[in-house]
Design a protein around this motif. Structure first.
Motif, PDB file in Angstrom:
ATOM      1  N   HIS A 100      -1.047 -23.530 -12.779  1.00 28.21           N
ATOM      2  CA  HIS A 100      -2.244 -22.687 -12.685  1.00 28.21           C
ATOM      3  C   HIS A 100      -2.421 -21.924 -13.996  1.00 28.21           C
ATOM      4  O   HIS A 100      -1.496 -21.862 -14.810  1.00 28.21           O
ATOM      5  N   ASP A 112      -3.477 -17.991 -15.423  1.00 33.73           N
ATOM      6  CA  ASP A 112      -3.687 -16.603 -14.990  1.00 33.73           C
ATOM      7  C   ASP A 112      -5.056 -16.211 -15.528  1.00 33.73           C
ATOM      8  O   ASP A 112      -5.186 -15.959 -16.737  1.00 33.73           O
ATOM      9  N   HIS A 142       0.623 -23.122 -16.292  1.00 34.20           N
ATOM     10  CA  HIS A 142       2.066 -22.948 -16.126  1.00 34.20           C
ATOM     11  C   HIS A 142       2.418 -22.958 -14.645  1.00 34.20           C
ATOM     12  O   HIS A 142       1.548 -22.758 -13.785  1.00 34.20           O
ATOM     13  N   ARG A 185       0.720  -7.802 -16.181  1.00 24.92           N
ATOM     14  CA  ARG A 185      -0.605  -8.147 -16.721  1.00 24.92           C
ATOM     15  C   ARG A 185      -1.443  -6.886 -16.951  1.00 24.92           C
ATOM     16  O   ARG A 185      -1.220  -5.855 -16.307  1.00 24.92           O
TER      17      ARG A 185
HETATM   18 FE   FE2 Z   1       0.970 -17.322 -13.463  1.00 24.52          FE
END
Ligand code: FE2
Ligand code: SIN
Length: 217
Positions: free
Chosen positions: A135, A137, A191, A214
């Motif tokens: 996926h 982010d 990743h 994040r």
């Molecule tokens: Fe991730």
């Protein structure tokens, strides 16, 4: 007499491994603060327990998750998003512990990303067999900030691909204390994590814990 020299296998890996432009693996970087991280993790989980969330498609994830910080990443039938409250309790997510914040800021700077100020920390728990499919982010508002990922407990194979899903991912072994930072030209790399192989970790038992810091907003 016991000595680290004799009772542990020497770690001969380089401290810093460049994975791609904007992506580095800092081997053992979180080890000096492992105790603080684990104590703080227990407090977070007491307030916001691990749970296996559902994807918008209705599948239950094999990885159990919780969050700390101003915002937490969640997924359910209505989609992926960040929210200030834990949907299980209706309460704000536990605050980000100082030890977490310091580590994330310092690791980002070491990787070349100055002024990283995370507002979200997703905490992933992998039990044997748990995995995370490839996926990106991309639920954050601004891709200018990097992702800082801290691994504890059992080792895992981190899959690190390219900007297209079709690109074959390279495999990096992440061990207890390893930190991966990816940003800049690697910020949107696909990743994932290969199914966790069973084992027993001296501090965390049969699991792998991952913190993903994040900047969400
Ligand atoms: Fe991730
Ligand atoms: C993630 O991409 O959120 C998790 C990565 C990991 O567990 O190493």
């Amino acid at each position: 007499m016991t000595s680290d020299l004799f009772d542990s296998v020497p770690d001969t890996r380089p401290v810093r491994e460049d994975m791609a432009e904007g992506a580095v693996l800092l081997h053992g970087h979180a080890k000096p603060v492992e105790g603080e991280l684990i104590v703080a993790l227990r407090e977070i989980v007491a307030q916001a327990p691990f749970r296996r969330m559902h994807t918008p498609g209705g599948h239950q994830m094999s990885v159990a998750m919780t969050n700390c910080g101003q915002l937490g990443w969640i997924t359910d039938r209505s989609g992926y998003r960040y929210d200030g409250n834990d949907p299980e309790t209706g309460q704000p997510w536990p605050a980000m512990p100082a030890a977490f914040l310091q580590l994330a800021i310092e690791a980002a700077a070491t990787a070349g990303f100055k002024d990283f100020m995370p507002d979200a920390c997703l905490i992933n728990r992998y039990e044997p067999g748990a995995r995370m499919s490839l996926h990106q982010d991309r639920d954050e508002q601004d891709f200018g900030a990097p992702i800082v990922s801290v691994s504890l407990g059992l080792p895992a194979i981190f899959l690190f691909g390219g900007l297209e899903r079709s690109e074959k991912p390279r495999r990096f072994r992440l061990e207890h204390g390893d930190v991966v930072v990816w940003g800049g030209p690697s910020r949107l790399v696909f990743h994932g994590v290969a199914p966790l192989v069973d084992g027993e970790h001296s501090l965390l038992g049969r699991q792998r814990i991952n913190f993903t810091f994040r900047r969400a907003r």
